[in-house]
Design a protein around this motif. Structure first.
Motif, short mmCIF file in Angstrom:
data_model
loop_
_atom_site.label_atom_id
_atom_site.label_comp_id
_atom_site.label_asym_id
_atom_site.label_seq_id
_atom_site.Cartn_x
_atom_site.Cartn_y
_atom_site.Cartn_z
N LEU A 192 12.36 -45.68 35.85
CA LEU A 192 11.62 -46.38 34.80
C LEU A 192 10.14 -46.01 34.81
CD1 LEU A 192 13.23 -49.93 35.00
CD2 LEU A 192 13.43 -48.26 33.14
N ILE A 193 9.58 -45.88 35.99
CA ILE A 193 8.17 -45.49 36.10
C ILE A 193 7.96 -44.09 35.54
CG2 ILE A 193 6.36 -44.87 37.76
CD1 ILE A 193 7.36 -47.24 39.47
N LEU A 194 8.87 -43.16 35.87
CA LEU A 194 8.74 -41.80 35.36
C LEU A 194 8.92 -41.74 33.85
CD1 LEU A 194 10.56 -39.72 38.11
CD2 LEU A 194 8.12 -39.84 37.63
N LEU A 195 9.80 -42.56 33.30
CA LEU A 195 9.94 -42.62 31.85
C LEU A 195 8.66 -43.13 31.19
CD1 LEU A 195 13.56 -43.99 31.35
CD2 LEU A 195 12.69 -41.74 30.72
N GLY A 196 8.06 -44.12 31.79
CA GLY A 196 6.80 -44.65 31.27
C GLY A 196 5.66 -43.66 31.40
N MET A 197 5.63 -42.91 32.49
CA MET A 197 4.59 -41.91 32.68
C MET A 197 4.74 -40.78 31.67
SD MET A 197 4.17 -41.51 36.81
CE MET A 197 3.50 -39.89 36.60
#
Length: 74
Positions: free
Chosen positions: A23-28
């Motif tokens: 989820l963090i990588l998708l947001g980044m």
């Protein structure tokens, strides 16, 4: 036998950690153009494309090293 509940909790925790990282990588990806940094190698000639994310790999390795050292420091 062993303590199977510990193993189950560990697998569940690892799964949640991987999902959180995803989820963090998708947001980044929406905030930063991670993967298209100036140090990445990108060659396109005709119908041939070669892409090697050199700087992106080094940056990701550095970030993960710092984060994991902070987590597992005793």
């Amino acid at each position: 036998m062993g303590d199977w509940s510990f193993f189950g909790k560990m697998l569940l925790g690892m799964g949640l950690l991987i999902a959180l990282m995803g989820l963090i990588l998708l947001g980044m990806g929406k905030l930063f153009s991670f993967g298209r940094l100036p140090g990445d190698i990108y060659i396109q000639k005709g119908n041939f494309t070669f892409y090697f994310p050199l700087l992106s790999s080094l940056l990701l390795s550095l970030i993960l090293t710092v984060v994991l050292n902070l987590i597992f420091r005793r």
